[in-house]
Design an enzyme around this catalytic site. Sequence first.
Site, PDB file in Angstrom:
ATOM      1  N   LYS A 170       4.708  -1.011   4.421  1.00  0.00           N
ATOM      2  CA  LYS A 170       3.294  -0.807   4.118  1.00  0.00           C
ATOM      3  C   LYS A 170       3.080   0.689   3.901  1.00  0.00           C
ATOM      4  O   LYS A 170       3.211   1.496   4.806  1.00  0.00           O
ATOM      5  CB  LYS A 170       2.427  -1.322   5.280  1.00  0.00           C
ATOM      6  CG  LYS A 170       0.948  -0.985   5.159  1.00  0.00           C
ATOM      7  CD  LYS A 170       0.294  -1.667   3.977  1.00  0.00           C
ATOM      8  CE  LYS A 170      -1.184  -1.367   3.899  1.00  0.00           C
ATOM      9  NZ  LYS A 170      -1.532  -0.408   2.887  1.00  0.00           N
TER      10      LYS A 170
ATOM     11  N   ASP B 166       0.722   3.996   2.470  1.00  0.00           N
ATOM     12  CA  ASP B 166      -0.667   4.429   2.353  1.00  0.00           C
ATOM     13  C   ASP B 166      -0.903   4.808   0.903  1.00  0.00           C
ATOM     14  O   ASP B 166      -0.827   5.977   0.521  1.00  0.00           O
ATOM     15  CB  ASP B 166      -0.948   5.629   3.263  1.00  0.00           C
ATOM     16  CG  ASP B 166      -1.092   5.242   4.709  1.00  0.00           C
ATOM     17  OD1 ASP B 166      -1.509   4.098   4.956  1.00  0.00           O
ATOM     18  OD2 ASP B 166      -0.792   6.065   5.583  1.00  0.00           O
TER      19      ASP B 166
END
Length: 148
Positions: free
Chosen positions: A46, A48
């Site tokens: 994941k 940003d």
Amino acid sequence: MGDPTQRRRRNGSRRADSKMPKVIEPQLATLVNAVPDGENWLHEIKFDGYRILCRIDNGRVSLLTRNAQDWTHHLAAVAQSAKKLDVGQALLDGEVVAFDDKGRHSFQLLQNALKHTGSPDLVYYAFDLLFLDGRDLLATRLLERKEL
């Protein structure tokens, strides 16, 4: 019998004469408390960044947000790189990320890069291949799509 472009192959992909969709709603990350049982799963990092669909249609590239807003002009360098892919038509699901000088992804740097052209290099991580040269791959197994 139905429309032959809608008939599915054994691997789940549609025939090689499917029409590429304008946009597809991307699959979003799901927060879980534990990893699934067994070995038939995978995970992805994941970042940003901004989730972006990359639509390539015979040399024309469109970079679309998950709300179908066209950000091609904001991400011109990513679009130019996508033009170099050896495909006629493709729809990729991925994320645009900016990295600091230590190699850490930074949402703040990404926002700054989008405001000021010439800021840090942006990287497009393609997570999934949804359509390729006349083939709708949505029903194809994820690992097969990643191999393609």
